[in-house]
Design a protein around this motif. Sequence first.
Motif, PDB file in Angstrom:
ATOM      1  N   HIS A   6       0.868  -1.173   0.000  1.00 21.19           N
ATOM      2  CA  HIS A   6       0.000   0.000   0.000  1.00 21.19           C
ATOM      3  C   HIS A   6       0.910   1.229   0.000  1.00 21.19           C
ATOM      4  O   HIS A   6       1.629   1.445   0.968  1.00 21.19           O
ATOM      5  N   PRO A   7       0.889   2.017  -1.067  1.00 20.27           N
ATOM      6  CA  PRO A   7       1.767   3.178  -1.089  1.00 20.27           C
ATOM      7  C   PRO A   7       1.368   4.205  -0.027  1.00 20.27           C
ATOM      8  O   PRO A   7       0.189   4.345   0.302  1.00 20.27           O
ATOM      9  N   ILE A   9       0.585   7.876   1.298  1.00 19.04           N
ATOM     10  CA  ILE A   9      -0.231   8.882   0.613  1.00 19.04           C
ATOM     11  C   ILE A   9       0.635   9.835  -0.208  1.00 19.04           C
ATOM     12  O   ILE A   9       0.257  10.239  -1.301  1.00 19.04           O
ATOM     13  N   ILE A  12       1.425   8.510  -3.779  1.00 17.09           N
ATOM     14  CA  ILE A  12       0.333   8.343  -4.743  1.00 17.09           C
ATOM     15  C   ILE A  12       0.409   9.480  -5.757  1.00 17.09           C
ATOM     16  O   ILE A  12       0.578  10.642  -5.389  1.00 17.09           O
ATOM     17  N   ARG A  66      -5.013  -1.213  -5.654  1.00 20.91           N
ATOM     18  CA  ARG A  66      -4.226  -1.145  -4.415  1.00 20.91           C
ATOM     19  C   ARG A  66      -2.875  -0.476  -4.662  1.00 20.91           C
ATOM     20  O   ARG A  66      -2.461   0.417  -3.929  1.00 20.91           O
ATOM     21  N   GLU A  67      -2.183  -0.873  -5.719  1.00 22.73           N
ATOM     22  CA  GLU A  67      -0.861  -0.325  -6.006  1.00 22.73           C
ATOM     23  C   GLU A  67      -0.923   1.142  -6.418  1.00 22.73           C
ATOM     24  O   GLU A  67       0.042   1.877  -6.245  1.00 22.73           O
ATOM     25  N   GLY A  69      -2.874   3.107  -4.929  1.00 23.44           N
ATOM     26  CA  GLY A  69      -3.191   3.783  -3.679  1.00 23.44           C
ATOM     27  C   GLY A  69      -4.658   4.101  -3.497  1.00 23.44           C
ATOM     28  O   GLY A  69      -5.037   4.805  -2.568  1.00 23.44           O
ATOM     29  N   ARG A  72      -7.332   0.088   0.191  1.00 24.89           N
ATOM     30  CA  ARG A  72      -6.539  -0.616   1.194  1.00 24.89           C
ATOM     31  C   ARG A  72      -7.153  -2.009   1.328  1.00 24.89           C
ATOM     32  O   ARG A  72      -8.365  -2.151   1.416  1.00 24.89           O
ATOM     33  N   ARG A  85      -9.725   4.531  -0.160  1.00 25.12           N
ATOM     34  CA  ARG A  85      -8.902   5.531   0.516  1.00 25.12           C
ATOM     35  C   ARG A  85      -9.306   6.931   0.063  1.00 25.12           C
ATOM     36  O   ARG A  85      -8.487   7.844  -0.019  1.00 25.12           O
TER      37      ARG A  85
END
Length: 124
Positions: A6-7, A9, A12, A66-67, A69, A72, A85
Amino acid sequence: MRPLIHPAIEDITVEGILHALSDPVRAQIYIQLAGAGCTFNCSNFLQVSDKTIPKSTLSQHFRALREAGLIRSERHGVEMQNTSRCGEIEQRFPGLLAAIVKAHQLQYTERNRATKKKAKARAD
């Protein structure tokens, strides 16, 4: 089992978001997750926009979201629970997601209208 990435924030990017949401199936998945405000497991999306999505393809869509961002994910036994998110991304890029979602919904509505019009013309 591989860890989920999970990057942060601050990692992103607009480009990553646009790429992830450029696929109509991923966009529909994200729109449903964002509008729900709760967690969903992947199997809730086996049917998206009247299309049946194989589990393996669905896993790839969730990985892309997910990648980028946008979501989650957490493993719970054999299930993967996913949440949006939106709040975090809205703080980083105000208005971006709302504009993308609105554009996708408009496009989806226009496509449905055109499909219904063609079906009616064939029936007549």
